[in-house]
Design a protein around this motif. Sequence first.
Motif, PDB file in Angstrom:
ATOM      1  N   HIS A 103       0.832  -1.201   0.000  1.00 58.27           N
ATOM      2  CA  HIS A 103       0.000   0.000   0.000  1.00 58.27           C
ATOM      3  C   HIS A 103       0.870   1.256   0.000  1.00 58.27           C
ATOM      4  CE1 HIS A 103      -3.648  -2.377   0.780  1.00 58.27           C
ATOM      5  NE2 HIS A 103      -2.905  -3.077   1.603  1.00 58.27           N
ATOM      6  N   ASP A 104       2.052   1.178   0.528  1.00 58.29           N
ATOM      7  CA  ASP A 104       2.974   2.307   0.560  1.00 58.29           C
ATOM      8  C   ASP A 104       4.373   1.752   0.292  1.00 58.29           C
ATOM      9  OD1 ASP A 104       4.641   4.490   1.171  1.00 58.29           O
ATOM     10  OD2 ASP A 104       3.269   5.217   2.717  1.00 58.29           O
ATOM     11  N   PRO A 105       4.997   2.154  -0.802  1.00 58.49           N
ATOM     12  CA  PRO A 105       6.311   1.587  -1.144  1.00 58.49           C
ATOM     13  C   PRO A 105       7.434   2.052  -0.230  1.00 58.49           C
ATOM     14  CG  PRO A 105       5.745   3.355  -2.664  1.00 58.49           C
ATOM     15  CD  PRO A 105       4.538   3.135  -1.803  1.00 58.49           C
ATOM     16  N   ARG A 106       7.175   3.062   0.556  1.00 60.23           N
ATOM     17  CA  ARG A 106       8.230   3.582   1.431  1.00 60.23           C
ATOM     18  C   ARG A 106       8.408   2.672   2.649  1.00 60.23           C
ATOM     19  NH1 ARG A 106       5.810   9.441   2.553  1.00 60.23           N
ATOM     20  NH2 ARG A 106       4.028   8.049   2.929  1.00 60.23           N
ATOM     21  N   PRO A 107       9.650   2.495   3.099  1.00 60.75           N
ATOM     22  CA  PRO A 107       9.872   1.654   4.278  1.00 60.75           C
ATOM     23  C   PRO A 107       9.534   2.386   5.569  1.00 60.75           C
ATOM     24  CG  PRO A 107      11.940   2.589   3.567  1.00 60.75           C
ATOM     25  CD  PRO A 107      10.916   3.024   2.548  1.00 60.75           C
ATOM     26  N   VAL A 108       9.315   1.605   6.618  1.00 61.58           N
ATOM     27  CA  VAL A 108       9.255   2.167   7.962  1.00 61.58           C
ATOM     28  C   VAL A 108      10.696   2.411   8.407  1.00 61.58           C
ATOM     29  CG1 VAL A 108       8.567   1.787  10.353  1.00 61.58           C
ATOM     30  CG2 VAL A 108       7.124   0.947   8.479  1.00 61.58           C
ATOM     31  N   LEU A 109      10.983   3.607   8.870  1.00 58.07           N
ATOM     32  CA  LEU A 109      12.326   3.944   9.355  1.00 58.07           C
ATOM     33  C   LEU A 109      12.417   3.655  10.843  1.00 58.07           C
ATOM     34  CD1 LEU A 109      15.149   5.289   9.176  1.00 58.07           C
ATOM     35  CD2 LEU A 109      13.982   7.498   9.485  1.00 58.07           C
ATOM     36  N   VAL A 110      13.415   2.863  11.237  1.00 55.35           N
ATOM     37  CA  VAL A 110      13.675   2.578  12.648  1.00 55.35           C
ATOM     38  C   VAL A 110      15.100   3.018  12.949  1.00 55.35           C
ATOM     39  CG1 VAL A 110      13.780   0.836  14.475  1.00 55.35           C
ATOM     40  CG2 VAL A 110      12.105   0.602  12.607  1.00 55.35           C
ATOM     41  N   THR A 111      15.264   4.147  13.630  1.00 53.17           N
ATOM     42  CA  THR A 111      16.602   4.539  14.064  1.00 53.17           C
ATOM     43  C   THR A 111      16.945   3.751  15.324  1.00 53.17           C
ATOM     44  OG1 THR A 111      15.893   6.379  15.484  1.00 53.17           O
ATOM     45  CG2 THR A 111      16.232   6.863  13.140  1.00 53.17           C
ATOM     46  N   GLY A 112      18.216   3.357  15.441  1.00 54.50           N
ATOM     47  CA  GLY A 112      18.577   2.430  16.507  1.00 54.50           C
ATOM     48  C   GLY A 112      18.081   1.031  16.212  1.00 54.50           C
ATOM     49  N   LEU A 160      21.236  11.902   9.707  1.00 51.36           N
ATOM     50  CA  LEU A 160      20.228  11.330   8.818  1.00 51.36           C
ATOM     51  C   LEU A 160      19.439  12.438   8.123  1.00 51.36           C
ATOM     52  CD1 LEU A 160      19.254   8.482   8.115  1.00 51.36           C
ATOM     53  CD2 LEU A 160      17.533   8.727   9.911  1.00 51.36           C
ATOM     54  N   GLN A 161      19.362  12.366   6.801  1.00 52.90           N
ATOM     55  CA  GLN A 161      18.629  13.364   6.029  1.00 52.90           C
ATOM     56  C   GLN A 161      18.053  12.720   4.773  1.00 52.90           C
ATOM     57  OE1 GLN A 161      20.374  17.361   5.540  1.00 52.90           O
ATOM     58  NE2 GLN A 161      22.168  16.584   6.644  1.00 52.90           N
ATOM     59  N   GLY A 162      16.986  13.317   4.273  1.00 48.90           N
ATOM     60  CA  GLY A 162      16.453  12.953   2.965  1.00 48.90           C
ATOM     61  C   GLY A 162      15.973  11.530   2.823  1.00 48.90           C
ATOM     62  N   VAL A 163      15.509  10.918   3.890  1.00 55.30           N
ATOM     63  CA  VAL A 163      15.051   9.536   3.841  1.00 55.30           C
ATOM     64  C   VAL A 163      13.556   9.490   3.533  1.00 55.30           C
ATOM     65  CG1 VAL A 163      14.712   7.438   5.214  1.00 55.30           C
ATOM     66  CG2 VAL A 163      16.829   8.745   5.434  1.00 55.30           C
ATOM     67  N   ARG A 164      13.184   8.600   2.617  1.00 55.32           N
ATOM     68  CA  ARG A 164      11.774   8.349   2.360  1.00 55.32           C
ATOM     69  C   ARG A 164      11.278   7.322   3.361  1.00 55.32           C
ATOM     70  NH1 ARG A 164      10.425   5.812  -1.858  1.00 55.32           N
ATOM     71  NH2 ARG A 164       8.469   6.884  -2.358  1.00 55.32           N
ATOM     72  N   ALA A 165      10.138   7.583   3.981  1.00 60.41           N
ATOM     73  CA  ALA A 165       9.635   6.686   5.010  1.00 60.41           C
ATOM     74  C   ALA A 165       8.124   6.783   5.090  1.00 60.41           C
ATOM     75  CB  ALA A 165      10.252   7.023   6.361  1.00 60.41           C
ATOM     76  N   SER A 166       7.495   5.673   5.473  1.00 57.50           N
ATOM     77  CA  SER A 166       6.046   5.659   5.691  1.00 57.50           C
ATOM     78  C   SER A 166       5.691   5.926   7.148  1.00 57.50           C
ATOM     79  CB  SER A 166       5.460   4.312   5.262  1.00 57.50           C
ATOM     80  OG  SER A 166       6.045   3.255   6.015  1.00 57.50           O
ATOM     81  N   ALA A 167       6.689   5.850   8.032  1.00 53.58           N
ATOM     82  CA  ALA A 167       6.549   6.153   9.454  1.00 53.58           C
ATOM     83  C   ALA A 167       7.956   6.145  10.037  1.00 53.58           C
ATOM     84  CB  ALA A 167       5.675   5.135  10.173  1.00 53.58           C
ATOM     85  N   VAL A 168       8.120   6.800  11.175  1.00 56.41           N
ATOM     86  CA  VAL A 168       9.430   6.884  11.811  1.00 56.41           C
ATOM     87  C   VAL A 168       9.320   6.446  13.266  1.00 56.41           C
ATOM     88  CG1 VAL A 168      11.386   8.364  12.421  1.00 56.41           C
ATOM     89  CG2 VAL A 168      10.081   8.833  10.329  1.00 56.41           C
ATOM     90  N   PHE A 169      10.127   5.448  13.634  1.00 56.01           N
ATOM     91  CA  PHE A 169      10.300   5.063  15.026  1.00 56.01           C
ATOM     92  C   PHE A 169      11.702   5.526  15.437  1.00 56.01           C
ATOM     93  CE2 PHE A 169       7.047   2.112  13.680  1.00 56.01           C
ATOM     94  CZ  PHE A 169       6.261   1.879  14.807  1.00 56.01           C
ATOM     95  N   ASN A 170      11.772   6.512  16.314  1.00 54.25           N
ATOM     96  CA  ASN A 170      13.077   7.062  16.713  1.00 54.25           C
ATOM     97  C   ASN A 170      13.539   6.406  18.015  1.00 54.25           C
ATOM     98  OD1 ASN A 170      15.377   8.729  16.647  1.00 54.25           O
ATOM     99  ND2 ASN A 170      14.389  10.181  18.028  1.00 54.25           N
TER     100      ASN A 170
END
Length: 342
Positions: free
Chosen positions: A6-15, A68-78
């Motif tokens: 549904h969304d090609p962007r990944p979920v971003l998980v920092t750490g 971290l900059q310019g990342v495509r993401a569908s959600a961010v877990f910091n």
Amino acid sequence: MTPNGHDPRPVLVTGGAGFLGSHLCERLLREGHRVLAVDNLSSGRVDNVRHLLAHSGFELRQQDATALQGVRASAVFNLACPASPPFYQRDPIGTTLTCVLGTLRALDIGHDQGVPVLQASTSEIYGDPDVHPQTEDYRGNVSTLGPRACYDEGKRCAETLCCDYQRQHGVAIRLARIFNTYGPRMLPGDGRVVSNFIVQALRGEDITLYGDGQQSRSFCFVDDTIDGLLRLMASGIDEPVNLGNPHEVTMRELAERILRLTDSRSRLVHRPLPADDPRRRCPDIQRARTRLGWAPRVPLDEGLARTAAHLRAVLGLRAPARRTGMALARTSRPPTLREPTP
């Protein structure tokens, strides 16, 4: 945040290669998401996510969260930041910068991509609390000058940044105040009390109690914490939410439980109490119960047994040749992407 397809962007998980982050990445992949894990590997480890590297939906990027900059993401877990005192006190300036600049970068991505940002905050923002148990409305009793301040105050500032980004830029935020979490993938020397006690017990070393051992904590198994994070991200809640186990135990009781579970003959010894060590720490989770339908499910003894089995394997120690020992070993099988974690 919608499943892959549904969304090609990944979920971003920092750490994402850390203790909590690796479990979160695993769970997200199981639920059909693509995942980008970012970690500078200062306290995270490639071994934590090695079993995920062959998955087509997973990418591990070695990078500092502050850059971290310019990342495509569908959600961010910091989740970027060491969580155990020996790790975050090793580089206190770096810890503060990770809390503040790392969160700033995560919020920038949330703003640019128009996606929610979950901030992994901490019970440490309550300091040495005067209110017990701690509700989300309690503002804390925190030292700005002590050896723990880099983490405590860094996380407090991170929450402020999140709220200001919401007010000024309309970023959707989630604030998870995570209490003590434990489970497989804890490092033997990470300095947190559960792993410290288990390793000492398994090795037959003295178990170190600081002060009189009557200071209390509450311990939430990692699977329960991850479930809380996912429920919070899926909600529309922008208020802080405590995620932790409301069952309070003293350090002496924890040590005695671990001695029984490991069949260890280690002795309990006392050492001076470290600076700014909180006397009591226990969450009020009424908000999580009513708003998320969440509460921890894994009993302490079961979680400790699974953690002990993991640490026993990491240390290369054989399980005792008795039925309970073999049962512990069986419960500690490493989870796979196809098999839900118990």
